[in-house]
Design a protein around this motif. Structure first.
Motif, PDB file in Angstrom:
ATOM      1  N   VAL A 159       0.844  -1.203   0.000  1.00 49.29           N
ATOM      2  CA  VAL A 159       0.000   0.000   0.000  1.00 49.29           C
ATOM      3  C   VAL A 159       0.872   1.243   0.000  1.00 49.29           C
ATOM      4  CG1 VAL A 159      -1.601   1.350   1.361  1.00 49.29           C
ATOM      5  CG2 VAL A 159      -1.942  -1.072   1.138  1.00 49.29           C
ATOM      6  N   ARG A 170       1.619  13.391  -8.630  1.00 45.94           N
ATOM      7  CA  ARG A 170       0.665  14.490  -8.637  1.00 45.94           C
ATOM      8  C   ARG A 170       1.068  15.677  -9.522  1.00 45.94           C
ATOM      9  NH1 ARG A 170      -3.003  16.259  -5.041  1.00 45.94           N
ATOM     10  NH2 ARG A 170      -2.611  14.341  -3.922  1.00 45.94           N
ATOM     11  N   GLU A 177      -2.849  18.196 -16.909  1.00 43.18           N
ATOM     12  CA  GLU A 177      -4.278  18.498 -16.947  1.00 43.18           C
ATOM     13  C   GLU A 177      -4.513  19.976 -17.212  1.00 43.18           C
ATOM     14  OE1 GLU A 177      -6.576  17.314 -13.615  1.00 43.18           O
ATOM     15  OE2 GLU A 177      -6.351  15.193 -14.100  1.00 43.18           O
TER      16      GLU A 177
ATOM     17  N   LEU B  20      -7.008  -8.515  -6.384  1.00 41.82           N
ATOM     18  CA  LEU B  20      -6.413  -7.179  -6.509  1.00 41.82           C
ATOM     19  C   LEU B  20      -5.182  -7.196  -7.405  1.00 41.82           C
ATOM     20  CD1 LEU B  20      -3.791  -5.886  -4.638  1.00 41.82           C
ATOM     21  CD2 LEU B  20      -5.224  -6.781  -2.854  1.00 41.82           C
ATOM     22  N   THR B 106      -6.819   8.773 -14.038  1.00 41.70           N
ATOM     23  CA  THR B 106      -6.675   7.692 -15.009  1.00 41.70           C
ATOM     24  C   THR B 106      -6.163   6.407 -14.367  1.00 41.70           C
ATOM     25  OG1 THR B 106      -4.517   8.581 -15.495  1.00 41.70           O
ATOM     26  CG2 THR B 106      -6.296   9.187 -16.980  1.00 41.70           C
ATOM     27  N   HIS B 107      -5.827   6.455 -13.073  1.00 38.43           N
ATOM     28  CA  HIS B 107      -5.265   5.257 -12.420  1.00 38.43           C
ATOM     29  C   HIS B 107      -6.376   4.381 -11.862  1.00 38.43           C
ATOM     30  CE1 HIS B 107      -1.240   6.865 -12.703  1.00 38.43           C
ATOM     31  NE2 HIS B 107      -1.754   8.012 -12.357  1.00 38.43           N
ATOM     32  N   GLU B 110      -5.377   1.035  -9.772  1.00 38.37           N
ATOM     33  CA  GLU B 110      -4.839   1.282  -8.434  1.00 38.37           C
ATOM     34  C   GLU B 110      -5.956   1.699  -7.476  1.00 38.37           C
ATOM     35  OE1 GLU B 110      -3.526   2.441 -11.165  1.00 38.37           O
ATOM     36  OE2 GLU B 110      -1.338   2.454 -11.110  1.00 38.37           O
ATOM     37  N   LEU B 114      -6.505  -0.367  -4.153  1.00 43.06           N
ATOM     38  CA  LEU B 114      -6.401   0.227  -2.812  1.00 43.06           C
ATOM     39  C   LEU B 114      -7.660  -0.038  -1.999  1.00 43.06           C
ATOM     40  CD1 LEU B 114      -4.617   3.629  -3.459  1.00 43.06           C
ATOM     41  CD2 LEU B 114      -3.811   1.762  -2.060  1.00 43.06           C
ATOM     42  N   LEU B 117      -7.341  -3.544  -0.834  1.00 42.03           N
ATOM     43  CA  LEU B 117      -6.334  -3.684   0.233  1.00 42.03           C
ATOM     44  C   LEU B 117      -6.884  -3.209   1.567  1.00 42.03           C
ATOM     45  CD1 LEU B 117      -3.110  -2.612  -1.633  1.00 42.03           C
ATOM     46  CD2 LEU B 117      -3.376  -4.689  -0.307  1.00 42.03           C
ATOM     47  N   LEU B 143      -3.501   3.450   5.949  1.00 43.09           N
ATOM     48  CA  LEU B 143      -2.628   3.889   4.857  1.00 43.09           C
ATOM     49  C   LEU B 143      -3.375   3.864   3.522  1.00 43.09           C
ATOM     50  CD1 LEU B 143       0.954   2.505   5.362  1.00 43.09           C
ATOM     51  CD2 LEU B 143       0.210   4.849   5.278  1.00 43.09           C
ATOM     52  N   SER B 144      -4.172   2.798   3.289  1.00 43.08           N
ATOM     53  CA  SER B 144      -4.894   2.766   2.012  1.00 43.08           C
ATOM     54  C   SER B 144      -5.901   3.904   1.953  1.00 43.08           C
ATOM     55  CB  SER B 144      -5.631   1.444   1.811  1.00 43.08           C
ATOM     56  OG  SER B 144      -5.170   0.459   2.654  1.00 43.08           O
ATOM     57  N   ALA B 147      -4.295   7.293   1.056  1.00 45.56           N
ATOM     58  CA  ALA B 147      -4.034   7.412  -0.382  1.00 45.56           C
ATOM     59  C   ALA B 147      -5.335   7.610  -1.146  1.00 45.56           C
ATOM     60  CB  ALA B 147      -3.297   6.173  -0.883  1.00 45.56           C
ATOM     61  N   ALA B 150      -6.819  11.189  -0.841  1.00 47.32           N
ATOM     62  CA  ALA B 150      -6.084  12.186  -1.632  1.00 47.32           C
ATOM     63  C   ALA B 150      -6.057  11.818  -3.105  1.00 47.32           C
ATOM     64  CB  ALA B 150      -4.667  12.321  -1.096  1.00 47.32           C
ATOM     65  N   PHE B 151      -6.945  10.905  -3.509  1.00 44.97           N
ATOM     66  CA  PHE B 151      -6.821  10.329  -4.847  1.00 44.97           C
ATOM     67  C   PHE B 151      -7.143  11.312  -5.966  1.00 44.97           C
ATOM     68  CE2 PHE B 151      -7.267   7.297  -8.207  1.00 44.97           C
ATOM     69  CZ  PHE B 151      -6.445   6.274  -7.826  1.00 44.97           C
ATOM     70  N   THR B 153      -6.376  13.765  -7.820  1.00 47.52           N
ATOM     71  CA  THR B 153      -5.136  14.535  -7.888  1.00 47.52           C
ATOM     72  C   THR B 153      -5.349  15.923  -8.461  1.00 47.52           C
ATOM     73  OG1 THR B 153      -4.755  13.258  -9.851  1.00 47.52           O
ATOM     74  CG2 THR B 153      -3.424  12.720  -7.933  1.00 47.52           C
ATOM     75  N   SER B 154      -6.474  16.151  -9.136  1.00 45.78           N
ATOM     76  CA  SER B 154      -6.658  17.478  -9.724  1.00 45.78           C
ATOM     77  C   SER B 154      -7.239  18.457  -8.717  1.00 45.78           C
ATOM     78  CB  SER B 154      -7.593  17.368 -10.932  1.00 45.78           C
ATOM     79  OG  SER B 154      -8.789  16.741 -10.543  1.00 45.78           O
ATOM     80  N   PRO B 156      -7.133  20.424  -5.111  1.00 48.27           N
ATOM     81  CA  PRO B 156      -6.346  20.755  -3.911  1.00 48.27           C
ATOM     82  C   PRO B 156      -7.082  20.385  -2.629  1.00 48.27           C
ATOM     83  CG  PRO B 156      -6.551  22.659  -5.364  1.00 48.27           C
ATOM     84  CD  PRO B 156      -7.448  21.608  -5.901  1.00 48.27           C
ATOM     85  N   ALA B 159      -6.388  16.868  -1.673  1.00 51.16           N
ATOM     86  CA  ALA B 159      -5.044  16.720  -1.096  1.00 51.16           C
ATOM     87  C   ALA B 159      -5.034  17.215   0.342  1.00 51.16           C
ATOM     88  CB  ALA B 159      -4.039  17.496  -1.938  1.00 51.16           C
TER      89      ALA B 159
END
Lengths: 182, 497
Positions: A159, A170, A177, B20, B106-107, B110, B114, B117, B143-144, B147, B150-151, B153-154, B156, B159
């Motif tokens: 993980v 990021r 983007e 997974l 696009t991930h 993952e 996650l 997990l 932990l998962s 992540a 905050a996935f 990513t575009s 703020p 985050a």
């Protein structure tokens, strides 16, 4: 008697190192003080005859982990001025909490109870603690009795890896983007 | 312990692990040329198939009456343990269905990996009685989730929410592991099952217990460890918010109940943690419900409601009886079902149109999505505690279990002193707060059902597949069934303590 002197010497050093980590303004100094605390802890392990644990403590924490810490601190180039304004409320709250915990622990010492030795693993001449004798017994315990926690810890690392890669990408993603949008 | 037993006991988890890796592998190996949406769909299908197989495997183990116990209470898979795992995986399946529809980046593979997990960690947390494994599993979950939160990513805000969650969670984990070290020092065992035959209660034990409760209190989001919740619920991707509100909470409550139920008997133990837990319950109900009144964002509103719900379910723990423990678990399961459903509907209606979940965004949903809006009505009314839905039954069991522990007395002074007084006060407060909570739940429903749609251009029905709708209706049906016919499930839970 000698062991007692060693205990007091190194626990004082450890406490000094620990408080210096919190109090020092410069993150690099803080990291170095942390190494001091960790090495003192390793010596405390030595006085308990836990040689293997002491070696691990020095190798893994004082060695590998702290190098990473220093590396990251230097890479990030932390702004020192931002840290120089201490938050009085937070400090007071921290002091009160720490004081309460210390008071409770002192009560406990006053009660006269002792730490209980782990069930079924009281060290005797014929049957020493797993982590005392060395890497073989340690590894044996990890791969038999503690098989499941070890496996779960493995997934924990997975993980951490996936998460770090995702979040680390990021900036790149964001800029691309932004280009798409403009 | 031999490896074969371990393998047999963790077979459902191994299937999830294979799923997974399959989701990641298929995505990396076979889908590189495909569009992100297509890749997300494939990863979602692979994960769902894996979870379905794991659920089948659990059902098979359950029918065989298997009981697995791994050394030192590391896993305790009796009927209740298997059911706990099945509940966690069932919730995961629902969340995966919602997550498949719209991946924030696009991930996609993952994203699903996650979620699986963290489900794995929750499965272990819900079934372990060992402090070491509980810590490792808790960290896997945390932990998962950091992540995942905050996935986006575009954004703020996402985050920031992730960072907030991480900072709070890191401190809470440190408390947890520190507490575990004290408990180990005081009792000499990591297995909480051995506490009951241990009579010496030292101050060290109490201190360790409080630290461990801090760690778990963070996960359940009770005051004063709730500060992360509003930001995380609002800014995380909606399926992740559903996941934080359901799976993570259910697993933590399962472990929390086991921890409290395992405490050595005697009045001393009860008083040791009674006052801190009761204070946390009172402030959770107050801050959660009163905070929710002022929210104009639906997800933030549900976050405050979840803080309030954390307060309610502590009442069952404070009752300290087997009925109370069972009621807490019943309540959290019902709450999780309703919340996954509610967040699922929010995600279906708002993620496509880039809305961030403001109440106005949902005005007039009734006209465009009558089915989903009706399901949403059921989820919210259940959370508000309206009969005949499951939330009402859950609250009834909770409050009844607390009142059951009050020693009846016709002298008012006796009735309201000490532990009795706390319990009476808690139940009365919870009843008042439930009435208050009706206001904000109905406010949210008003946006859905009554307000006229002023922005007709948002019409967007094509993206909602029948499969996802089926998932929402299944959740709504469960909420209804557990409300009308709660007896068997409750009896099953009561048998565990």
């Amino acid at each position: 008697m000698n062991e007692e002197i060693l205990f007091y010497l190194f626990s004082t050093l450890m406490l000094f190192g620990g408080s210096a980590v919190v109090l020092s303004r410069n993150p690099v100094n803080a990291a170095l003080y942390m190494i001091l605390a960790l090495v003192s802890l390793a010596v405390l392990f030595l006085t308990l005859d836990a040689f293997f644990l002491a070696a691990l403590q020095v190798l893994v924490y004082a060695g590998a982990v702290m190098v990473l810490f220093l590396f990251v601190i230097m890479m990030l180039d932390v702004d020192l001025r931002e840290r120089s304004r201490p938050n009085i409320m937070a400090a007071a709250l921290g002091l009160v909490t720490t004081g309460a915990v210390v008071a409770i622990l002192l009560t406990w010492v006053g009660e006269g109870s002792t730490i209980r030795p782990s069930v079924g693993s009281v060290p005797t001449p014929g049957n020493p603690l797993a982590f005392v004798t060395g890497s073989k017994a340690f590894g044996y315990a990890l791969l038999t009795k503690y098989m499941l926690p070890i496996q779960v810890a493995g997934f924990l690392l997975l993980v951490a890896m996936v998460g770090a890669i995702l979040l680390g990408r990021r900036t790149k993603l964001k800029s691309s983007e932004g280009k798409d949008g403009s | 312990m031999d490896y074969l037993t371990l393998l047999e006991a963790t077979l459902p988890d191994l299937i999830v692990v294979v799923a997974l890796f399959a989701a990641l592998g298929v995505d990396y190996g076979l889908c590189q040329g495909k569009s992100p949406h297509e890749r997300g769909r494939i990863a979602g299908e692979v994960s769902s198939i894996g979870l379905l197989l794991a659920l089948c495997c659990l059902a098979f183990q359950w029918m065989q009456g298997s009981v697995f116990e791994i050394a030192e209470g590391q896993l305790n898979l009796d009927a209740t343990g298997l059911a706990a795992k099945a509940i966690v995986y069932g919730l995961t399946l629902a969340v995966i269905r919602f997550a498949t529809r719209h991946c924030p980046t696009t991930h996609a593979s993952e994203y699903h990996a996650l979620i699986l997990l963290s489900a794995l960690g929750m499965g272990f947390l819900a079934t372990t009685e060992n402090l070491l494994l509980a810590f490792v599993a808790l960290e896997l979950v945390s932990l998962s989730l950091y992540a995942l939160v905050a996935f986006k990513t575009s954004s703020p805000q996402s985050a920031e929410a992730g960072l907030k969650y991480f900072a709070f969670g890191g401190v809470a984990s440190a408390f947890f592991v520190f507490g575990v070290s004290y408990l180990y020092g005081a009792t000499g065992s990591l297995d909480i099952g051995t506490w009951s035959d241990w009579s010496d209660r030292s101050t060290l034990f109490a201190l360790g217990l409080v630290f461990v409760l801090v760690g778990l209190g963070f996960k359940v989001a009770v005051v004063p460890f709730h500060l992360w919740a509003p930001d995380v619920y609002q800014s995380a991707p909606t399926p992740v918010a559903a996941w934080v509100a359901s799976g993570s909470k259910v697993a933590s409550v399962f472990f929390l109940v086991k921890l409290i139920a395992a405490l050595p008997p005697g009045p001393e133990t009860a008083t040791m943690i009674f006052a801190p837990l009761a204070t946390a319950a009172i402030f959770s109900m107050l801050i959660g419900n009163l905070g929710a009144l002022r929210q104009s964002n639906l997800k933030r509103l549900l976050a405050y409601a979840s803080i309030a719900n954390g307060g309610y379910l502590l009442i069952g723990l404070l009752a300290g009886s087997p009925d109370g423990y069972a009621a807490s678990i019943f309540y959290v399961v019902v709450y999780a079902l309703a919340n996954v459903g509610a967040f699922g509907v929010i995600g279906l209606l708002s993620d496509r149109m880039k809305g961030d979940g403001r109440l106005e965004d949902f005005s007039g949903s009734w006209r465009r999505h009558p089915g989903l809006s009706f399901a949403f009505l059921l989820f919210l009314l259940s959370s508000a505690g309206i009969p005949p839905l499951a939330g009402f039954v859950g609250k009834y069991y909770l409050f009844y279990s607390a009142f059951d522990q009050v020693e009846m007395s016709y002298v008012l002074g006796e009735l309201l002193s000490g532990r009795n007084g706390w319990l009476v006060f808690l139940v009365c407060l919870a009843l008042v707060m439930s009435v208050i909570s009706l206001y904000y739940y109905v406010l949210a429903l008003k946006a859905f059902l009554v307000s006229e749609d002023e922005s007709p251009h948002l019409d967007d029905d094509e993206g909602i597949s029948p499969g996802i709708k089926l998932c929402v209706f299944a959740l709504a049906l469960l909420v209804l069934i557990l409300g009308v016919y709660p007896g068997p499930f409750m009896a099953f839970l009561q048998a565990a303590f």
